[in-house]
Design a protein around this motif. Structure first.
Motif, PDB file in Angstrom:
ATOM      1  N   ASP A  50       1.097  -1.248  -0.133  1.00  0.00           N
ATOM      2  CA  ASP A  50      -0.294  -0.168   0.366  1.00  0.00           C
ATOM      3  C   ASP A  50       0.856   1.082  -0.196  1.00  0.00           C
ATOM      4  N   ILE A  53       2.142   1.778  -3.664  1.00  0.00           N
ATOM      5  CA  ILE A  53       1.198   1.835  -4.135  1.00  0.00           C
ATOM      6  C   ILE A  53       1.164   4.063  -4.688  1.00  0.00           C
ATOM      7  N   SER A  54       0.748   4.196  -3.204  1.00  0.00           N
ATOM      8  CA  SER A  54       1.215   5.354  -2.425  1.00  0.00           C
ATOM      9  C   SER A  54       2.060   6.369  -3.130  1.00  0.00           C
ATOM     10  N   SER A  57       1.403   7.098  -7.219  1.00  0.00           N
ATOM     11  CA  SER A  57      -0.044   8.085  -7.315  1.00  0.00           C
ATOM     12  C   SER A  57       0.655   9.170  -7.085  1.00  0.00           C
ATOM     13  N   HIS A  83      -0.410  -6.205  -8.179  1.00  0.00           N
ATOM     14  CA  HIS A  83      -0.711  -5.132  -7.923  1.00  0.00           C
ATOM     15  C   HIS A  83      -1.630  -4.542  -8.584  1.00  0.00           C
ATOM     16  N   SER A  85      -4.386  -3.824 -10.404  1.00  0.00           N
ATOM     17  CA  SER A  85      -5.577  -2.690 -10.360  1.00  0.00           C
ATOM     18  C   SER A  85      -5.510  -2.518  -9.194  1.00  0.00           C
ATOM     19  N   GLU A  86      -5.219  -2.799  -7.869  1.00  0.00           N
ATOM     20  CA  GLU A  86      -4.413  -1.500  -7.216  1.00  0.00           C
ATOM     21  C   GLU A  86      -4.354  -0.338  -7.709  1.00  0.00           C
ATOM     22  N   LEU A  87      -2.546  -0.258  -8.345  1.00  0.00           N
ATOM     23  CA  LEU A  87      -2.265   0.812  -8.546  1.00  0.00           C
ATOM     24  C   LEU A  87      -3.482   1.282  -9.058  1.00  0.00           C
ATOM     25  N   ARG A  89      -6.989   1.771  -9.796  1.00  0.00           N
ATOM     26  CA  ARG A  89      -7.247   2.073  -8.670  1.00  0.00           C
ATOM     27  C   ARG A  89      -6.740   3.593  -7.875  1.00  0.00           C
ATOM     28  N   TYR A  90      -5.849   3.052  -6.913  1.00  0.00           N
ATOM     29  CA  TYR A  90      -5.363   4.270  -6.005  1.00  0.00           C
ATOM     30  C   TYR A  90      -4.499   5.865  -6.649  1.00  0.00           C
ATOM     31  N   LYS A  93      -7.705   7.751  -7.587  1.00  0.00           N
ATOM     32  CA  LYS A  93      -8.150   8.421  -6.254  1.00  0.00           C
ATOM     33  C   LYS A  93      -7.417   9.522  -5.746  1.00  0.00           C
ATOM     34  N   SER A 120      -6.829   3.874 -16.975  1.00  0.00           N
ATOM     35  CA  SER A 120      -7.792   4.109 -16.211  1.00  0.00           C
ATOM     36  C   SER A 120      -9.541   4.401 -17.160  1.00  0.00           C
TER      37      SER A 120
END
Length: 237
Positions: A50, A53-54, A57, A83, A85-87, A89-90, A93, A120
């Protein structure tokens, strides 16, 4: 002390105008920026997947605001590739936090090693504001070795003439397999450790790192852009 001064001077707090003002002062900007990131322990501040990925972003938002269309993320073990798909999304966001919900920039995340791309917005095609490429150790020396083996086999089977094997051909194939060479590579770790970053792709790359730094922060990012804006590329004939 230098790092403390940088952090006090450059702290955008998700303010697009501050970042744009910093960038407009620069004489030139890179088109392709790469960053070497580390996967920190889960117990560390901003650690784990997490946290990684933060960090990505944040870099994505800064580069969009700077007008840089390409970001390459290098993480040695390839954890980010698991990860995607999580990337997506983050990053989406985080871009909303910077740009609001009415004007969110578009982006794509590429994994060259598997020839996979996530958008995206699925209907975008290739027309995006930022392309993020995700690399790991396998995209470096192992890819060069695999390309060498393939060319050797093709030459042995007379499917490729030895005379046709050249630096230009190798360069063309590696760009296809890994991507173009970045103009600027930022190492966010406390020491200058390239961690087996694809060696073919940093022949003319400007490299920046800040001694003592341990995380992804805007002060180091803008300092890297400032150094690049002042560098003079001298390519030998």
């Amino acid at each position: 002390m230098r790092l403390k001064v940088l952090n006090l001077t450059y702290h955008p707090s998700r303010s697009p105008q501050i970042i744009r003002d910093d960038v407009t002062k620069l004489d030139k900007l890179p088109r392709r920026v790469a960053a070497i990131l580390d996967l920190r322990d889960d117990d560390d501040e901003n650690g784990g997947v997490d946290g990684l990925i933060s960090d990505i972003s944040e870099l994505a938002a800064w580069l969009v605001l700077a007008g840089v269309p390409h970001l390459t993320i290098y993480e040695h073990d390839g954890v980010v590739k698991l990860h995607i798909s999580e990337l997506v999304r983050y990053v989406s966001k985080n871009l909303r936090l910077y740009f609001g919900t009415d004007s969110i920039p578009t982006f794509a995340v590429r994994v060259p090693h598997t020839n996979a791309t996530a958008y995206s917005h699925p209907a975008l095609g290739t027309n995006v504001d930022l392309t993020i490429s995700v690399l790991s150790r396998v995209d470096g020396k192992p890819t060069i070795l695999e390309l060498t083996k393939t060319m050797s086999e093709l030459a042995a089977n007379k499917e490729l003439s030895i005379k046709d094997i050249s630096v230009e051909l190798v360069d063309e194939e590696l760009v296809e397999l890994v991507g173009p060479e970045p103009d600027l590579l930022i190492c966010f770790g406390p020491s200058l450790d390239l961690q087996n970053f694809p060696p073919w792709h940093i022949r003319l790359t400007e490299i920046y790192w800040e001694p003592g730094n341990t995380d992804v922060n805007y002060a180091v990012f803008i300092a890297a852009l400032q150094q690049y804006s002042q560098c003079e590329m001298k390519v030998g004939k």
